[in-house]
Design an enzyme around this catalytic site. Structure first.
Site, short mmCIF file in Angstrom:
data_model
loop_
_atom_site.label_atom_id
_atom_site.label_comp_id
_atom_site.label_asym_id
_atom_site.label_seq_id
_atom_site.Cartn_x
_atom_site.Cartn_y
_atom_site.Cartn_z
N LYS A 93 -55.35 -41.16 -26.35
CA LYS A 93 -56.23 -40.05 -26.73
C LYS A 93 -57.65 -40.31 -26.21
O LYS A 93 -57.86 -41.13 -25.33
CB LYS A 93 -56.21 -39.87 -28.24
N ARG B 262 -57.09 -42.04 -18.58
CA ARG B 262 -55.96 -41.46 -19.33
C ARG B 262 -54.85 -41.06 -18.35
O ARG B 262 -55.08 -40.31 -17.40
CB ARG B 262 -56.43 -40.26 -20.16
N LYS C 195 -58.01 -24.67 -31.43
CA LYS C 195 -58.18 -25.12 -30.04
C LYS C 195 -56.82 -25.13 -29.33
O LYS C 195 -56.72 -24.73 -28.16
CB LYS C 195 -58.81 -26.52 -30.06
N GLY D 31 -59.01 -33.36 -22.62
CA GLY D 31 -57.67 -33.78 -22.21
C GLY D 31 -56.71 -32.63 -22.03
O GLY D 31 -55.92 -32.59 -21.08
N ASP E 295 -52.38 -36.08 -34.78
CA ASP E 295 -53.82 -35.85 -34.92
C ASP E 295 -54.30 -35.97 -36.37
O ASP E 295 -55.50 -36.00 -36.63
CB ASP E 295 -54.21 -34.47 -34.38
N ARG F 283 -57.00 -44.70 -30.52
CA ARG F 283 -57.35 -44.37 -31.90
C ARG F 283 -56.87 -45.41 -32.91
O ARG F 283 -57.48 -45.57 -33.97
CB ARG F 283 -56.81 -42.98 -32.26
N LYS G 227 -66.62 -31.05 -29.66
CA LYS G 227 -65.40 -30.96 -28.86
C LYS G 227 -64.40 -30.00 -29.49
O LYS G 227 -63.72 -29.25 -28.78
CB LYS G 227 -64.78 -32.35 -28.70
#
EC number: 2.5.1.19
Length: 408
Positions: free
Chosen positions: A318, A98, A22, A69, A291, A322, A389
């Site tokens: 995020k 965000r 991605k 995002g 991540d 998270r 996603k």
């Protein structure tokens, strides 16, 4: 859709083709929009990449990027240089929480025309595309690297190029280097030295083909499966040793968790090394690959060891916060967890509670990080379709490796 996960076979064997990265795909889509000679192979089939493709092809004034995002950051910069075009860039309720002020401020310092439609510093944005001729901008380095990459991606299409001065300690350097490498491959004269990025303008006259490597962030869930298995020998395809992706650091991170990586011609083979002595407390600074935090924390939970993870300050902004989400969901399973603004501490937990309902908070990585725990206990993943996603066929992959997924 909620999925109950369990397995009766903790011995894993097989092969899987992971979708294109991605991170790589979304950068290339912006470059393709600016330089139509760019051709892309093995494009990611993630929701985020589809949303970005659709937005770039749209002639509508209102562009809704939902939860994506990366698309919000990259398109803010992209639409700011589409001369004469007016765009309203919006997203989901969470997207409107965000922050984007640092990127908007940087673009405004270059004379971009951007206004906030609701809350100052947050989407939705009203953007009037204009010609940017200023060629120097500065911004804090310890912010999301996507702000920096957004500026880098438009830089070669500006008539004077762009110099980006980064102030302070840089976060997620590998993602900046990924963008830089792609620009250089495209033929852009670019450099990154002493916190200063210099990018020259480019006139592209010939076609340029890019092949997107498979996603290393997605590979992390296979690493977790292998770590939590009794035995495993699995292969995942379309990976290379000299990857542009920072999350390829998985190879080193998971060595001490009992996962051996072998690079083959166009794939990697993961094997469980049962002889590895697990640490009582696993320690890692993830400032360059945040991540991976959810996956690593859950792996440690399933292995019954503690972990101390640092460098996690970007996780607060995020898809969800998270760190708080990890704390709450691991606690459901019986863990003792402490979090700060940039760190997580997990204490060893030998007995996982069964039949826990794991909330996902519209966050694909929450769903995927917790799924491998099915090798250790029965659990249910809430809103399981959120994985689309970044990894639409994730649940098919889990079933391929003996994780039973039952709708409940």
């Amino acid at each position: 859709m909620n999925l109950q996960l369990q397995t009766k076979n903790p011995h894993l064997k097989g092969t899987w083709q992971v979708t294109g990265s991605k991170s790589e795909a979304n950068r290339l889509l912006i470059l393709q929009a600016l330089f139509p000679q760019v051709e892309i192979e093995n494009l990611s089939n993630s929701d985020d990449s589809k949303v970005l493709q659709k937005a770039l092809a749209s002639l509508e004034e209102v562009i809704d990027i939902h939860h994506a995002g990366t698309a919000m950051r990259f398109l803010t910069a992209y639409f700011s240089i589409q001369e004469g075009r007016k765009t309203i860039l919006t997203g989901s309720k969470r997207m409107q929480e965000r922050p984007i002020k640092l990127l908007v401020d940087a673009l405004k310092s270059l004379d971009a025309k951007i206004e906030y439609l609701n809350k100052e510093g947050y989407p939705p944005l009203a953007i009037t595309g204009t010609k940017l001729t200023k060629h120097h901008v500065s911004l804090a380095a310890n912010v999301s690297s996507q702000y920096i990459s957004a500026l880098m991606l438009i830089a070669p299409s500006l008539e004077n190029g762009l110099e980006i001065q980064l102030n302070g300690e840089i976060t997620s350097t590998p993602y900046i280097l990924m963008t830089l490498s792609m620009l250089k491959t495209l033929g852009v004269e670019a450099s990154f030295e002493n916190n200063l990025i210099k990018i020259q303008p480019l006139q592209l006259h010939q076609k340029k083909k890019f092949v997107v490597e498979s996603d290393w962030s997605s590979a992390s869930y296979f690493y977790s499966l292998v770590a939590l298995s009794n035995s495993a020998k699995i292969k995942i395809n379309s990976y290379q040793k000299d990857s542009l992706q920072g999350d390829s650091s998985l190879v080193e991170f998971y060595k001490s968790l009992g996962v051996k990586t072998t690079f083959l011609e166009n794939s990697i083979q993961l094997e469980k090394e049962a002889s590895v002595q697990l640490p009582k407390t696993y320690r890692a600074n993830l400032v360059s690959s945040p991540d991976l935090a959810q996956t690593i924390a859950v792996s440690c939970l399933g292995l019954g060891i503690g972990c101390e993870l640092s460098g996690l300050h970007t996780l607060k902004i995020k898809e969800t916060d998270r760190l708080v989400a990890l704390h709450d969901e691991m606690t459901k399973l019986g863990a003792q967890v402490e979090v700060t603004n940039d760190s997580l501490k997990l204490y060893p937990c030998r007995n996982l509670k069964e039949n826990s309902l794991i909330a996902t908070y519209n966050d694909h990585r929450m769903a995927m990080a917790f799924a491998p725990l099915a090798l250790k206990t029965t659990l249910t993943i809430e809103d399981a379709q959120v994985v689309s996603k970044s990894f639409p066929d994730f649940w098919e992959a889990m079933q391929h490796f003996h994780i039973q997924c039952k709708k409940v």
